[in-house]
Motif scaffolding. Structure first.
Motif, PDB file in Angstrom:
ATOM      1  N   ARG A   1       0.833  -1.210   0.000  1.00 33.58           N
ATOM      2  CA  ARG A   1       0.000   0.000   0.000  1.00 33.58           C
ATOM      3  C   ARG A   1       0.861   1.251   0.000  1.00 33.58           C
ATOM      4  O   ARG A   1       0.567   2.212  -0.699  1.00 33.58           O
TER       5      ARG A   1
ATOM      6  N   MET B   1       1.059   4.533  -2.673  1.00 32.50           N
ATOM      7  CA  MET B   1       0.618   5.854  -2.201  1.00 32.50           C
ATOM      8  C   MET B   1       1.131   6.954  -3.115  1.00 32.50           C
ATOM      9  O   MET B   1       2.196   6.823  -3.717  1.00 32.50           O
ATOM     10  N   THR B   2       0.370   8.026  -3.174  1.00 30.81           N
ATOM     11  CA  THR B   2       0.820   9.180  -3.949  1.00 30.81           C
ATOM     12  C   THR B   2       1.894   9.921  -3.163  1.00 30.81           C
ATOM     13  O   THR B   2       2.044   9.739  -1.949  1.00 30.81           O
TER      14      THR B   2
ATOM     15  N   GLN C   1       1.889  12.963  -2.365  1.00 38.78           N
ATOM     16  CA  GLN C   1       1.231  13.842  -1.393  1.00 38.78           C
ATOM     17  C   GLN C   1       0.881  13.083  -0.121  1.00 38.78           C
ATOM     18  O   GLN C   1       1.056  13.599   0.987  1.00 38.78           O
ATOM     19  N   GLU C   2       0.379  11.859  -0.254  1.00 37.09           N
ATOM     20  CA  GLU C   2       0.037  11.067   0.925  1.00 37.09           C
ATOM     21  C   GLU C   2       1.272  10.751   1.758  1.00 37.09           C
ATOM     22  O   GLU C   2       1.246  10.851   2.989  1.00 37.09           O
TER      23      GLU C   2
ATOM     24  N   GLU D   1       2.390  13.904   3.538  1.00 40.52           N
ATOM     25  CA  GLU D   1       1.481  14.253   4.631  1.00 40.52           C
ATOM     26  C   GLU D   1       1.756  13.414   5.871  1.00 40.52           C
ATOM     27  O   GLU D   1       1.824  13.933   6.985  1.00 40.52           O
ATOM     28  N   ILE D   2       1.946  12.117   5.680  1.00 40.37           N
ATOM     29  CA  ILE D   2       2.231  11.246   6.822  1.00 40.37           C
ATOM     30  C   ILE D   2       3.563  11.616   7.457  1.00 40.37           C
ATOM     31  O   ILE D   2       3.683  11.700   8.681  1.00 40.37           O
TER      32      ILE D   2
ATOM     33  N   VAL E   1      -5.935   5.886   6.274  1.00 37.53           N
ATOM     34  CA  VAL E   1      -5.629   5.993   4.842  1.00 37.53           C
ATOM     35  C   VAL E   1      -5.970   4.686   4.140  1.00 37.53           C
ATOM     36  O   VAL E   1      -6.566   4.676   3.054  1.00 37.53           O
TER      37      VAL E   1
ATOM     38  N   THR F   1      -8.801   4.173   1.169  1.00 33.47           N
ATOM     39  CA  THR F   1      -8.500   3.591  -0.139  1.00 33.47           C
ATOM     40  C   THR F   1      -9.331   2.344  -0.403  1.00 33.47           C
ATOM     41  O   THR F   1      -9.660   2.052  -1.550  1.00 33.47           O
TER      42      THR F   1
END
Length: 125
Positions: free
Chosen positions: A70, A74-75, A77-78, A81-82, A105, A109
């Motif tokens: 996963r 992830m992008t 941006q994700e 952010e994390i 998250v 998804t």
């Protein structure tokens, strides 16, 4: 003799076709951004490899292999952010908070149908 001439004419015709090629310069900013994102992903992977994080995720029903796959999907941006939320936490801070964030998250998804990690979540179609 005819075969040789015909073959040489065909080869000449094929050699005369030139496919267009496009090349462009890659800017320094773009290279720095790409390297920054690689570093962000490595940082997140290192965090998720910690034993206490793995234990928390397993207790929530998520296997380490699912987490790795996963995170790989992830992008940028994700991932950013994390990582920024982890940096905002106090040193030695709440690992559970980040684990819950990652869990959320994953749930989101699953709901949108991007993944199928949790069998109890039905995607919206």
């Amino acid at each position: 003799m005819r075969k040789t001439i015909a073959l040489s004419m065909i080869l000449t015709l094929l050699a005369s076709f030139v496919l267009p090629v496009q090349a462009a310069m890659i800017g320094t900013g773009e290279m720095l951004h790409q390297q920054s994102m690689v570093n962000e992903r490595v940082k997140l992977a290192a965090f998720l490899d910690r034993d206490e994080v793995k234990q928390q995720l397993v207790s929530m029903g998520v296997s380490p292999d699912q987490v790795k796959s996963r995170v790989a999907s992830m992008t940028d941006q994700e991932v950013s952010e994390i990582n920024h939320k982890m940096e905002a936490m106090p040193a030695g801070g709440d690992v559970l908070g980040i684990v819950v964030l990652i869990f959320i998250v994953f749930v989101i998804t699953d709901v949108i149908g991007a993944t199928d990690i949790f069998p109890f979540i039905k995607p919206v179609r």
